[in-house]
Write a protein that holds these residues in place. Sequence first.
Motif, short mmCIF file in Angstrom:
data_model
loop_
_atom_site.label_atom_id
_atom_site.label_comp_id
_atom_site.label_asym_id
_atom_site.label_seq_id
_atom_site.Cartn_x
_atom_site.Cartn_y
_atom_site.Cartn_z
N ALA A 66 0.85 -1.19 0.00
CA ALA A 66 0.00 0.00 0.00
C ALA A 66 0.88 1.24 0.00
N MET A 67 0.28 2.36 -0.37
CA MET A 67 0.93 3.66 -0.26
C MET A 67 0.51 4.28 1.07
N ARG A 68 1.49 4.68 1.84
CA ARG A 68 1.22 5.34 3.13
C ARG A 68 1.60 6.82 3.01
N PHE A 69 0.60 7.69 3.24
CA PHE A 69 0.82 9.13 3.25
C PHE A 69 0.92 9.60 4.70
N THR A 70 2.05 10.20 5.04
CA THR A 70 2.24 10.79 6.37
C THR A 70 2.34 12.29 6.20
#
Length: 603
Positions: A66-70
């Motif tokens: 998955a892509m994790r946006f922080t």
Amino acid sequence: MRSIILTIITVLLFWHLTATAQQVESAPAGGEVVLRHTLAEGTVAATDRGRLELVDAKDAEGFERAMRFTVDRAGQPWDVQAEIDIPRDIAKGETYLMSYWVRMLETSHESQQGSLTVKVEQRNSPHAGVVGGAISVSQGWTRMWARGKAAADLPKGSAKLKIFAGDAKQVVEIGGIEIWTYGLDFDLAKLPFTRMTYVGRELDAPWRASAEKRIEAIRKTPLSVLVIGRDGLPVPGATVQIDQTRNAFQFGIEFSTRKVVDQKDPYLAVQRAKLPELFNTLVLGDLKWQPRLGEWGREFDPAFTPMALKWAKENDLSVRGHVMIWPGTQKDWNNLPKFIRDMKGNSPDPAAVHRLILSHIDEIAEGTAGFIDEWDVMNEPRDNHALIDLCGYDAMAEWFKRARKRLPNVRLAVNDYAILSQRADSRNHEIYEHYITELLNRGAPLDTICMQGYFGMLMPTPDRMLQTLDRFGRFGPMIRVTEFHMKGDDEELKCDFLRDILTVLYSHPKVDGFNTWLGMQSFVNPDGSLTRLGQVYSDLVLTRWRTRAKLVTDESGRVSVSGHIGRYRVVVTTPDGRSGEQWLTLRKGSNELIVTVREPIKW
């Protein structure tokens, strides 16, 4: 056992909220795959507000990464983003379907929901759309569906899948992205899409009948008018026009001092003209400590304040002041003036800081006395408690006592977020209750418990909101929603939720006000006409909940009507042309209004 039951209820509620998506397991037949399980590394953001990384998709179904946006600092949605090329031409009118899985890991947004914008559109201006939009993101993996038709011909390379996450401090993940095209002639209505909703949105929902009964009981009272002549005898057959001009319930909107005084923007002139027609309360949200010291620039010049307060009084508007003390986050003393923040690393003397706070309360009280009807004395203590920790609970209560001493006739409030917006009992409620209890136990003159009212697209049910209001209503002070706001681009959902939250609040005996921070542009168009949301608001507040009647007196010279509590203008005209006019403020248990008619009108 109780916690298990609440968990089950929450799971069932969440299923209902996303029922459309949960019932669809795969895309309908006939689609051609455009993208599948695509991931993007890096970020095209030109700021340092956050980052994007590829992670293992724990607990996910059907995909492993998955892509994790922080997002470390909230800004514009596109400040933290990913872009993925669409590897084909797109034809105007072509039908598209998109599916993806999302979850929120952390968020600081007041709604306690994450937010993403996931859409396929033209990369550059005019950004012609294809499919997708803004969504709210809850905990746990949730599958989302979006459908749409391309607004323009887009050659290969000019269309992108864009994922924006930068508008909230948060950690959110997205994976399992799939996009299909169904060609030019496919019926869009046959494709699934995720429509956010909430239990109780239905027009025949049981809670509505109970709310209407409460409104009749707590917001209305008999209004009786006796018409007499100068001879002291009753006048039968007289026409009595009863017009309510103001509701006792506070309906307000935030409007900055700059917007009040700006004479250059024609749209602001339209907004100023319409504001007193729609609302009875002005919320000045730029009276905080920092802008009072000039730290927020010319946009928040404190010289605007006297002019804004005078304008409010001239337009018969109540005024809420926001905020005297924002006690600062523990980590960096954020939300405080620079000279206070600079004290953090130097072992500040609690007594000295307390004196500075009291001095500030004295200054803002003196500068606004006679104009402001209610003040948020303290804001967001649930996670802004640095000065409370430093100075102590007794000092916190003293801030309210000092405000009462300086402003004896002004209502005093505490304000916090993520309370009414919660879809289940939470730690947020417990912490806010703790600070309210500490204030009341120390004799703080607390008149109003405020709940900010920021909502994502996963709304609590009306019944849930009523439970929260009951929970905090037991403390004694009245309740007010102070910063109502809704995220997302589903206008139908926003209109229905505004209708329902207004009904919930107006029907609750402990609530005496509703203030929105949506902005006048959400209610009024540049030509002065009402927006769709403005019409929903007007239909309730200015029509359904505003009493107007034209009656004829009986043989005893009387008329009577059940009226919403508030201010009225009553005009009487007798059959032979005599007239009389009187104003009254209708309250529970009001006495009969007596109107004496004058001599016949001479034209």
